[in-house]
Design an enzyme around this catalytic site. Structure first.
Site, PDB file in Angstrom:
ATOM      1  N   THR A 190     -35.972  28.130   7.544  1.00  0.00           N
ATOM      2  CA  THR A 190     -36.931  27.677   6.827  1.00  0.00           C
ATOM      3  C   THR A 190     -37.044  28.276   5.366  1.00  0.00           C
ATOM      4  O   THR A 190     -37.286  27.534   4.235  1.00  0.00           O
ATOM      5  CB  THR A 190     -38.268  28.170   7.479  1.00  0.00           C
ATOM      6  OG1 THR A 190     -38.604  27.555   8.545  1.00  0.00           O
ATOM      7  CG2 THR A 190     -39.524  28.040   6.458  1.00  0.00           C
ATOM      8  N   SER A 229     -38.921  17.697   7.840  1.00  0.00           N
ATOM      9  CA  SER A 229     -38.739  18.759   8.849  1.00  0.00           C
ATOM     10  C   SER A 229     -39.727  19.906   8.785  1.00  0.00           C
ATOM     11  O   SER A 229     -40.141  20.428   9.691  1.00  0.00           O
ATOM     12  CB  SER A 229     -37.294  19.307   8.824  1.00  0.00           C
ATOM     13  OG  SER A 229     -37.028  19.707   7.318  1.00  0.00           O
ATOM     14  N   ARG A 245     -30.459   9.761   3.223  1.00  0.00           N
ATOM     15  CA  ARG A 245     -29.279  10.795   3.504  1.00  0.00           C
ATOM     16  C   ARG A 245     -28.073  10.058   4.026  1.00  0.00           C
ATOM     17  O   ARG A 245     -26.968  10.478   3.545  1.00  0.00           O
ATOM     18  CB  ARG A 245     -29.704  12.017   4.040  1.00  0.00           C
ATOM     19  CG  ARG A 245     -30.660  12.817   3.281  1.00  0.00           C
ATOM     20  CD  ARG A 245     -31.255  14.064   4.015  1.00  0.00           C
ATOM     21  NE  ARG A 245     -31.936  14.874   3.005  1.00  0.00           N
ATOM     22  CZ  ARG A 245     -32.704  16.043   3.257  1.00  0.00           C
ATOM     23  NH1 ARG A 245     -32.550  16.362   4.620  1.00  0.00           N
ATOM     24  NH2 ARG A 245     -33.289  16.632   2.490  1.00  0.00           N
ATOM     25  N   GLY A 255     -36.137  21.384  -1.307  1.00  0.00           N
ATOM     26  CA  GLY A 255     -36.936  20.319  -1.589  1.00  0.00           C
ATOM     27  C   GLY A 255     -38.497  20.273  -1.479  1.00  0.00           C
ATOM     28  O   GLY A 255     -39.026  20.184  -2.548  1.00  0.00           O
ATOM     29  N   GLU A 303     -38.171  12.323  -3.044  1.00  0.00           N
ATOM     30  CA  GLU A 303     -36.795  12.491  -2.876  1.00  0.00           C
ATOM     31  C   GLU A 303     -36.239  11.321  -1.938  1.00  0.00           C
ATOM     32  O   GLU A 303     -36.889  10.098  -1.889  1.00  0.00           O
ATOM     33  CB  GLU A 303     -36.837  13.506  -1.719  1.00  0.00           C
ATOM     34  CG  GLU A 303     -36.966  14.909  -2.400  1.00  0.00           C
ATOM     35  CD  GLU A 303     -36.885  16.269  -1.293  1.00  0.00           C
ATOM     36  OE1 GLU A 303     -36.409  16.026  -0.265  1.00  0.00           O
ATOM     37  OE2 GLU A 303     -37.462  17.361  -1.433  1.00  0.00           O
ATOM     38  N   GLY A 322     -39.320  30.729  12.331  1.00  0.00           N
ATOM     39  CA  GLY A 322     -39.439  29.846  10.988  1.00  0.00           C
ATOM     40  C   GLY A 322     -40.750  29.373  10.976  1.00  0.00           C
ATOM     41  O   GLY A 322     -41.901  29.732  11.599  1.00  0.00           O
ATOM     42  N   ARG A 381     -33.257  11.986   9.856  1.00  0.00           N
ATOM     43  CA  ARG A 381     -34.440  12.449   9.411  1.00  0.00           C
ATOM     44  C   ARG A 381     -34.591  11.990   7.914  1.00  0.00           C
ATOM     45  O   ARG A 381     -33.876  12.314   7.061  1.00  0.00           O
ATOM     46  CB  ARG A 381     -34.422  13.892   9.301  1.00  0.00           C
ATOM     47  CG  ARG A 381     -35.545  14.488   8.706  1.00  0.00           C
ATOM     48  CD  ARG A 381     -35.668  16.068   9.159  1.00  0.00           C
ATOM     49  NE  ARG A 381     -34.565  16.863   8.373  1.00  0.00           N
ATOM     50  CZ  ARG A 381     -34.682  17.143   7.064  1.00  0.00           C
ATOM     51  NH1 ARG A 381     -35.691  17.034   6.414  1.00  0.00           N
ATOM     52  NH2 ARG A 381     -33.657  18.122   6.536  1.00  0.00           N
ATOM     53  N   HIS A 412     -26.045  16.672   4.987  1.00  0.00           N
ATOM     54  CA  HIS A 412     -26.578  16.513   3.637  1.00  0.00           C
ATOM     55  C   HIS A 412     -25.462  16.138   2.628  1.00  0.00           C
ATOM     56  O   HIS A 412     -24.264  16.732   2.488  1.00  0.00           O
ATOM     57  CB  HIS A 412     -27.165  17.726   3.020  1.00  0.00           C
ATOM     58  CG  HIS A 412     -28.091  17.576   2.142  1.00  0.00           C
ATOM     59  ND1 HIS A 412     -27.825  17.314   0.986  1.00  0.00           N
ATOM     60  CD2 HIS A 412     -29.404  17.853   2.108  1.00  0.00           C
ATOM     61  CE1 HIS A 412     -28.860  17.393   0.168  1.00  0.00           C
ATOM     62  NE2 HIS A 412     -29.918  17.627   1.005  1.00  0.00           N
ATOM     63  N   HIS A 432     -26.432  19.590   8.072  1.00  0.00           N
ATOM     64  CA  HIS A 432     -27.311  19.992   7.521  1.00  0.00           C
ATOM     65  C   HIS A 432     -28.649  20.194   8.586  1.00  0.00           C
ATOM     66  O   HIS A 432     -29.423  21.168   8.657  1.00  0.00           O
ATOM     67  CB  HIS A 432     -28.032  19.176   6.459  1.00  0.00           C
ATOM     68  CG  HIS A 432     -29.229  19.344   5.719  1.00  0.00           C
ATOM     69  ND1 HIS A 432     -29.297  20.947   5.057  1.00  0.00           N
ATOM     70  CD2 HIS A 432     -30.494  18.990   5.568  1.00  0.00           C
ATOM     71  CE1 HIS A 432     -30.564  20.932   4.639  1.00  0.00           C
ATOM     72  NE2 HIS A 432     -31.107  19.694   4.768  1.00  0.00           N
TER      73      HIS A 432
END
Length: 558
Positions: free
Chosen positions: A58, A400, A299, A63, A129, A29, A395, A250, A360
């Site tokens: 990945t 990430s 989140r 988003g 976001e 990733g 997070r 999520h 998530h």
């Protein structure tokens, strides 16, 4: 609570072939490929991946990637938003490293060939976001950011003649030297490529970039390869793993019905960032009054609010309203999500989108310092498998991908300065074990019911006892399904014990029997290791409290 005993190492045939490389990178990733590209100037690099090189988490990131690159934004602003989302448990210096080095890391991606969306004026098109007070999310293809980043990195790696790749390979365990340092890995190539069967690869350093463990739950946004292999390998090797209880669910995953299992389609937080709102089954908005940012709250806040509405109403999902976007905005800004919804019979242009929380991201993982070092000499970690201290208890959206970039680069810088010697591996006398591959569906049910969004001591105790029974079942033959099942029960057992130990609710950890956040007792993390590494019996998960320094900045902004 019953502490499940897990294998000290995976039962597997003896290696039938050997190889060597200066650096073995596990995972392909954003973190793994960035590390590989940076390490090639220092020594020989071998990338090992479970599927083809372009698979993994990945490519599913919709988003975007967060970095303070827009007008009026600063790394300090990004730091403050990250600390708030992390609910008091972020390592401030790790976050400062992330936000200050982040813009250069994103620019390096652009220079490598990643094509991010731009405005008509030719500047990055940045959006917002949940948890962000600024427009700082760079995206590509509207909602296909991860796929574009993966494309650019795969293209660069495949152009590099000095990076070798082994696809369809599962890394089993670490090889260690007499002094306890890393000497290499054992792995199994699953009938593809030039190598076959179990082999051993000697290395100066091993870089874990193997992603998360979402497949321990019945519903997740993670791909099927996310079976916690890196975390389980590290635990078996005696490495310190931190804060596994902080699993981010999520809040807006497309709800496909009660019987849906495995990887579920994500409805990106960016949809709410563009103005979509959550409503109940009577069409009433419920995030207003829950948080100052309402539908754009972090989140964990949104996931808990949805769960509360589901529990109060008896419904198994809530609804996301983005009908006011219109057809053109859906087609241009969110083409991937639009196609996904329509493929499941939902037209978000005209209909409400059914959503529910699903596993998530793991905010915890293999402990590292600011340079990617783990507690085992020669073993490094970056990306979701690692716990750098950046995410704390929850997070922040779109941090990430940035974390994978920044800390992979830092590992390469460190190894250039202090390159380990090749070490001679010693015989592994740990007791081998294996879990029956058939236990996975029941394990996922147990984890979802007992260690999901809402947790309690009775539920976690019951889940631990159930996992202990699953581990005791007669195993089948060594092979990928059984090895993955063993990794899942290893990580699941550690997660349950961590969630049981933390008697408070904070970030993405919600204990209904301890509903309040308790800074006086729990402003710190849990370090997880396996006890009895040299015992004849299989080890049990053990915990030691580790307190953060009394950092005023973390307290004030958590």
């Amino acid at each position: 609570m019953i502490a499940a005993a897990v294998p000290q190492r995976l039962a597997a045939p003896a290696p039938g072939w050997t190889d060597a490389a200066d650096f073995v990178v596990i995972g392909s990733g954003v973190a793994g490929l960035t590390a590989a590209l940076r390490l090639r100037s220092i020594g020989s690099v071998l990338v090992v991946t479970k599927d083809v090189i372009a698979s993994g988490s990945t490519q599913w990131a919709q988003g975007g990637i967060a970095a303070a690159m827009g007008p009026g934004d600063t790394p300090e602003d990004h730091l403050q938003d990250t600390l708030v989302a992390g609910a008091g448990l972020c390592d401030v210096e790790a976050v400062r490293t992330l936000v200050t080095e982040g813009p250069a890391a994103v620019q390096e991606l652009i220079d490598l060939g990643a094509r991010f969306d731009e405005s008509a004026a030719g500047v990055l098109s940045l959006t917002r976001e949940g948890g962000h007070h600024r427009n700082r999310i760079a995206h590509a293809g509207g909602d296909a950011t991860g796929a574009e980043i993966e494309r650019a990195l795969v293209a660069a790696v495949t152009r590099a003649d000095d990076i070798r790749i082994i696809e369809h390979a599962l890394v089993l365990d670490l090889l260690k030297a007499a002094d306890g340092a890393v000497a290499g890995v054992t792995l199994h190539v699953m009938g593809e490529g030039q190598l076959d069967g179990v082999g051993a690869i000697r290395a100066r350093a091993v870089i874990l970039a193997s992603g998360g463990m979402g497949q321990i739950y019945a519903a997740t946004t993670n791909p099927s390869v996310s079976t916690g292999d890196g975390m389980a390998l590290a635990l078996r090797a005696g490495a310190k793993v931190r804060d596994l209880e902080f699993v981010q669910f999520h809040p807006t995953v497309l709800w496909l019905g009660k019987s849906a299992k495995g990887q579920q389609p994500l409805v990106s937080e960016a949809v709410r960032g563009e103005g979509a709102v959550l409503v109940d089954h009577e069409g009433k908005r419920f995030m207003q009054g829950q948080h100052e940012m309402a539908d754009l709250a972090p989140r964990d806040i949104v996931a808990k609010a949805i769960m509360r509405q589901m529990l109060a109403s008896g419904k198994d999902h809530m609804l996301l309203d983005a009908r006011h976007f219109g057809d053109e905005k859906w087609r241009v800004r969110f083409p991937t999500i639009l196609a996904s919804c329509r493929s499941h019979g939902i037209d978000p242009v005209r209909e409400l989108i059914p959503v529910a929380p699903a596993c998530h991201y793991s905010s915890g993982g293999v402990w590292t310092d600011l340079h990617g070092r783990t507690s085992i000499p020669g073993l490094y970690a970056c990306g979701e498998v690692a716990c750098t201290g950046v995410h704390g208890a929850n997070r922040l959206a779109s941090n990430s991908l940035l974390e994978g970039l920044v800390f992979a680069r830092r590992i390469a810088v460190l190894l250039e300065q202090e390159l380990p010697e090749f070490r001679e591996p010693i015989a592994d006398d740990r007791v081998p074990g294996l879990t029956d591959a058939d236990v996975v569906p029941e394990l996922q049910r147990v984890m979802t019911m007992g260690a999901g969004v809402i947790r309690s001591a009775p539920g976690l105790t019951e889940a631990a006892a159930a996992l202990a029974k699953l581990i005791e079942q007669t195993p089948g033959e060594p092979g990928t399904p059984a090895w993955e099942a063993t990794n899942l029960v290893t990580v699941g057992s550690a997660l349950i014990a961590a969630a049981y130990a933390r008697e408070e609710s904070r970030g993405s950890h919600w204990r209904e029997d301890h509903p309040d956040r308790d800074d006086s007792a729990w402003l710190g993390g849990l370090d997880i290791t396996l006890a009895g590494q040299n015992d004849a019996a299989r080890p049990v998960t053990a915990f030691a409290r580790r307190d953060f320094p009394s950092d005023a900045e973390t307290r004030n902004h958590g």
